[in-house]
Design an enzyme around this catalytic site. Structure first.
Site, short mmCIF file in Angstrom:
data_model
loop_
_atom_site.label_atom_id
_atom_site.label_comp_id
_atom_site.label_asym_id
_atom_site.label_seq_id
_atom_site.Cartn_x
_atom_site.Cartn_y
_atom_site.Cartn_z
N HIS A 1 40.17 33.51 43.13
CA HIS A 1 39.17 34.40 42.55
C HIS A 1 37.99 34.41 43.51
O HIS A 1 38.06 33.88 44.60
CB HIS A 1 38.68 33.84 41.21
CG HIS A 1 39.76 33.58 40.21
ND1 HIS A 1 40.30 34.58 39.45
CD2 HIS A 1 40.38 32.44 39.83
CE1 HIS A 1 41.20 34.04 38.63
NE2 HIS A 1 41.28 32.76 38.84
N CYS B 1 46.04 34.71 40.15
CA CYS B 1 46.12 33.62 39.16
C CYS B 1 47.03 33.94 37.96
O CYS B 1 48.24 33.85 38.09
CB CYS B 1 44.72 33.23 38.73
SG CYS B 1 44.65 31.55 38.09
N1 GLN Z 1 45.83 30.37 32.36
C1 GLN Z 1 46.30 30.09 33.68
C2 GLN Z 1 46.06 28.65 34.12
O1 GLN Z 1 45.15 28.01 33.65
C3 GLN Z 1 45.66 31.07 34.65
C4 GLN Z 1 44.20 30.80 34.84
C5 GLN Z 1 43.52 31.84 35.69
O2 GLN Z 1 43.94 32.98 35.73
N2 GLN Z 1 42.42 31.46 36.30
O3 GLN Z 1 46.79 28.18 34.95
#
Ligand code: GLN
Length: 258
Positions: free
Chosen positions: A201, A104
Site C-alpha cells: 500500500h 493485498c
Molecule cells: N485481510 C487481509 C490480511 O490481513 C488483507 C489485509 C490488507 O488488504 N491490508 O492479510
C-alpha cells in the site's frame, strides 16, 4: 453532451480503467493508485474512463486496465461471491495480457485461497498459483524491495495473511527491508503475464510511477498496437512535477523507520 465534447479530437485514445470493489477493497490509501494511473494516462494524451465496479454492478463493455485494493478479512468475505461470478472474465482478460494491479486483499484472492486466522477458507480465482494462510503475527511497516523490471519498489505493508508462491509463479520482487509475502522467504508479490499482485500500500503507484507506466504501456499496446504519447507542454510540466513529488516521497519513505 458534455461527455461527447470532452471526447472530441481524442478518437481512438480512450483507456478504460476498472477499479475493482472500491467500496470494500480500498484501504491504506489504495485509491491513490486510481488517481495516479488516470492522471498519467491523461498526461500522455489518452482519455481515461474510470469504471468503479462493486458487487452486482454491470461489467463494463471494454476493459483495458484493472486495479484492485486491499481490505479487511470481512470485506474479502463480502466480495467473494461476486468475484467468483466474474472469475472466468478476469482469468480470460489475464490470459489475453490485460494489465492488472491487485494489492493485498485482492492479491490474496487472485491466488488459490486465503485461509483466515479463524480457519475460514475464502476461495480465490487462481490467476496466481499461490496460497495464503492467516497467522497471529501481523506484518506491518514500511517496505523496500528490488525487482528486475521496476528497480526499487517502495511501500507499506499491513497483513496477517502470509502468501506462499507455488509452481513456477514468479515473485514481483525480493525484499531488502520488511517482510513481504511471508516470514519464510524474502519474496514479495507475484507476476503472471501482465498481472501484478503485491502487498504494498502506500499508495503504491504515486511512489512507484514506473509500475503505472508499465500498466499504461501494456494497455495501449494491447488496444491500439503501440504506446504513442501526445504530450502538451502543460502535460509535460505536470509529468515532471509528478516525478519530483514521487522522488521526494521515495526518499522520505526509504528513510522512515520500519
Ligand atoms: N485481510 C487481509 C490480511 O490481513 C488483507 C489485509 C490488507 O488488504 N491490508 O492479510
Amino acid at each position: 453532451m458534455t461527455q461527447q465534447t470532452a471526447h472530441e479530437g481524442r478518437e481512438g485514445r480512450r483507456i478504460d480503467v476498472v477499479s475493482l470493489y472500491p467500496n470494500d477493497m480500498n484501504i491504506y490509501g489504495d485509491s491513490g493508485n486510481v488517481l495516479t494511473l488516470t492522471k498519467r494516462i491523461e498526461c500522455y494524451g489518452y482519455e481515461p474512463v474510470l469504471h468503479s465496479y462493486n458487487q452486482g454492478d454491470p461489467w463494463p463493455d471494454n476493459v483495458d486496465i484493472i486495479l484492485g485494493g486491499g481490505g479487511q478479512d470481512s470485506g474479502q468475505k463480502k466480495i467473494q461471491d461476486d468475484l467468483h461470478a466474474r472469475a472466468d472474465t478476469l482469468r480470460d482478460l489475464a490470459d489475453r495480457g490485460t494489465p492488472m494491479l491487485v494489492v493485498c486483499g485482492l492479491y490474496q484472492l487472485f491466488g488459490k485461497y486465503f485461509e483466515t486466522l479463524d480457519g475460514y477458507r475464502i476461495p480465490g480465482i487462481g490467476i496466481f498459483d499461490a496460497i495464503t494462510v492467516g497467522r497471529k503475527q501481523r506484518l506491518i511497516g514500511n517496505i523496500v524491495e528490488d525487482s528486475s523490471d521496476f528497480g526499487a519498489i517502495i511501500g507499506y505493508e499491513n497483513h496477517s495473511g502470509q502468501t506462499f508462491l507455488r509452481g513456477g509463479t514468479q515473485p514481483l520482487a525480493e525484499v531488502s527491508r520488511g517482510e513481504g509475502n511471508n516470514l519464510d522467504d524474502s519474496t514479495e508479490g507475484a507476476r503472471m503475464n501482465n498481472v501484478i499482485g503485491t502487498y504494498l500500500h502506500g499508495s503504491l503507484l504515486p511512489k512507484n510511477p514506473d509500475i503505472a507506466d508499465f500498466l499504461i504501456h501494456r494497455a495501449t499496446e494491447l488496444r491500439y498496437g503501440a504506446f504513442e504519447p501526445v504530450v502538451t507542454k502543460e502535460q509535460g510540466s505536470e509529468l515532471a512535477m509528478l516525478d519530483r513529488f514521487s522522488n521526494s516521497a521515495r526518499k522520505v519513505a526509504r528513510a522512515r523507520p520500519r
